[in-house]
Design an enzyme around this catalytic site. Structure first.
Site, short mmCIF file in Angstrom:
data_model
loop_
_atom_site.label_atom_id
_atom_site.label_comp_id
_atom_site.label_asym_id
_atom_site.label_seq_id
_atom_site.Cartn_x
_atom_site.Cartn_y
_atom_site.Cartn_z
N GLY A 7 1.08 -1.21 0.34
CA GLY A 7 0.08 0.28 -0.19
C GLY A 7 0.65 1.26 0.32
O GLY A 7 1.72 1.39 -0.83
N CYS A 8 0.67 2.17 0.50
CA CYS A 8 1.07 3.61 0.70
C CYS A 8 2.34 3.32 0.88
O CYS A 8 3.52 4.76 0.68
CB CYS A 8 0.31 4.30 1.55
SG CYS A 8 -1.69 4.59 0.79
N VAL A 9 2.46 2.65 1.61
CA VAL A 9 3.86 2.57 2.39
C VAL A 9 5.06 2.05 1.64
O VAL A 9 6.46 1.91 1.59
CB VAL A 9 4.04 2.07 3.61
CG1 VAL A 9 4.21 -0.32 3.49
CG2 VAL A 9 6.00 1.82 4.21
N ALA A 10 4.73 1.40 0.12
CA ALA A 10 5.65 1.27 -1.00
C ALA A 10 6.86 1.40 -2.04
O ALA A 10 7.55 1.22 -1.82
CB ALA A 10 4.57 0.01 -1.38
#
Length: 367
Positions: free
Chosen positions: A138-141
Site C-alpha cells: 500500500g502507501c508504504v511501498a
C-alpha cells in the site's frame, strides 16, 4: 550505500478540481441527503485541490465490474510505468539495457504477468533483468521499495536498479457505498506513477553520478493494528479499510522509530533538513509533525503534493522525492518515510554529499 540518481513522476492526462470530482462522485456513492452532505464536508476538508484521474469523470458512472477496472489498470498502468521509467532513465543518463534489477509495486490492481514484465520489454531492458513485483504494502511501498532496492545494491555495488510504482486509486472507489471509509477515500486518493533510478556506490563513483545517498533504513510492523488500513477484496474489487486510528498509531510509535534510525547515525531530529513524508492526508501529516515536534514549514513539500495531486498511495512520496532532486542542497540530510497496511512504517535516511562523491565518512554519517 546506494545512490539515488533520478526520479520521475507520471500522471494521467485527466485533471480535475476537487469540487468537480465531488460533484461527479456524490450520486455514485449515495442518495441519502445526510450522507451526501457528509461527503461534501469530507472532500472539502481533505487538503486536496486537484487530482489526476485515469478516466474522464463521466466514465466512472459506467465502470461496473472489477474485471473492467482491472483491465484498465493493466493497460493504463503499463503506459504510465513506461513514461515514468523512460523519463527517470533519461534524467539519470542510463540506458534501459543497463538496468539489472526492477522492483515494481502497486496495491490498486493485479496482473500476471505483472506490469514490470511488460515494462521491461517495452523500454528495452535485458532479458536477464531481475524483477520483483510487490503487492500489499500500500502507501508504504514507495519508501519500502526504496529501502529494498538499497538492500539489493549494498550486495551489488556495480548494479543499476529501478523502483517503479503505479497506483490508480480511482478505480477502487466503490459505487453505492457511502461508508465513511469509502467517502474519505473518494475525496483523498489520486492516480499516478513514479520511477526512481538507484545505483550501487561503486557505479556512482565510477561514473560520477550525483544524487542523495541512502545511508540507512528502518522497518517497523506495529502490533494489533491489522484492521487500521487495508483492503477487503471481493466480487466488486478493492473495498478500502481505513479507520480513524492512523494518527493514534503514529502518536504511539512513530517518533521512537525516527529517533532510533537517526541515533544509529549520530543524528537527531534537529539535524534533518529535508523531510519527505508520505502525504497520507491532513490528519496524518499533522500527526507526523506533532510526533516529531516539527514546524508547519517542515512538511510543506508533502502538503503541496497533497493539494496538487491527492494521496497517490505508494507513488506519492516518490513524486515528492523527485521534486527534491530538482534543487539539491550540498551536505543536506533528509528523511523519507511512509506508513501502510500492517500497520507498517518504512524510513529511509538520505544524505546529499558536499562534493557529490558517495563518501559518508566525511559527513559524520555512518554508513
Amino acid at each position: 550505500m546506494s545512490r539515488i540518481v533520478a526520479a520521475a513522476p507520471a500522471a494521467p492526462a485527466h485533471r480535475y478540481s476537487q469540487a468537480e470530482i465531488t460533484r461527479a462522485l456524490e450520486p455514485l456513492l449515495t442518495h441519502d441527503p445526510l450522507r451526501a452532505a457528509l461527503l461534501r464536508r469530507i472532500h472539502a476538508s481533505a487538503g486536496v485541490q486537484t487530482r489526476n484521474l485515469v478516466m474522464e469523470l463521466d466514465r466512472y458512472a459506467t465502470l461496473d465490474s472489477f474485471h473492467e477496472a482491472n483491465d484498465l489498470f493493466i493497460a493504463a498502468g503499463t503506459d504510465l510505468a513506461e513514461r515514468a521509467t523512460t523519463d527517470a532513465l533519461a534524467a539519470a543518463g542510463i540506458r534501459a539495457d543497463e538496468v539489472d534489477f526492477v522492483l515494481f509495486t502497486s496495491v490498486t490492481g493485479v496482473a500476471a504477468p505483472s506490469i514490470d514484465a511488460q515494462l521491461a520489454v517495452r523500454v528495452g531492458m535485458r532479458p536477464d533483468v531481475k524483477r520483483l513485483p510487490s503487492f500489499g504494502l500500500g502507501c508504504v511501498a514507495g519508501a519500502a521499495g526504496l529501502a529494498r532496492v538499497h538492500d539489493y545494491l549494498v550486495g551489488h555495488p556495480h548494479d543499476v536498479a529501478v523502483l517503479v510504482s503505479v497506483e490508480l486509486c480511482s478505480l477502487t472507489v466503490q459505487r453505492g457505498d457511502d461508508s465513511m471509509a469509502n467517502i474519505v477515500a473518494s475525496g483523498l486518493f489520486g492516480d499516478g506513477a513514479a520511477a526512481v533510478v538507484v545505483v550501487g556506490d561503486a557505479l556512482a563513483r565510477d561514473r560520477g553520478l550525483n544524487g542523495p545517498d541512502v545511508v540507512g533504513t528502518r522497518s517497523s510492523l506495529y502490533p494489533q493494528t491489522e484492521d487500521v488500513i487495508g483492503w477487503d477484496i471481493g466480487g466488486t474489487g478493492f473495498r478500502i479499510v481505513l479507520s480513524a486510528g492512523v494518527p493514534e498509531v503514529i502518536g504511539r510509535h512513530f517518533a521512537g522509530d525516527v529517533h532510533a534510525l537517526l541515533g544509529e547515525h549520530g543524528l537527531t531530529v534537529a539535524d534533518v533538513t529535508t523531510w519527505l513524508a508520505h502525504p497520507g492526508g491532513p490528519k496524518v501529516l499533522e500527526a507526523f509533525a506533532q510526533a516529531l515536534g516539527l514546524t508547519d514549514a517542515a512538511l510543506e513539500p508533502s502538503w503541496r503534493a497533497l493539494a496538487a495531486a491527492g494521496n497517490q498511495s505508494s507513488a506519492a512520496v516518490l513524486g515528492i522525492l523527485a521534486e527534491s532532486l530538482r534543487s539539491p542542497v550540498p551536505d543536506e540530510t533528509g528523511l523519507l518515510f511512509a506508513l501502510g497496511p500492517g500497520v507498517t512504517a518504512e524510513l529511509v535516511l538520505l544524505h546529499w554529499a558536499a562534493d557529490g562523491a558517495p563518501e559518508a565518512a566525511s559527513t559524520g554519517i555512518a554508513a
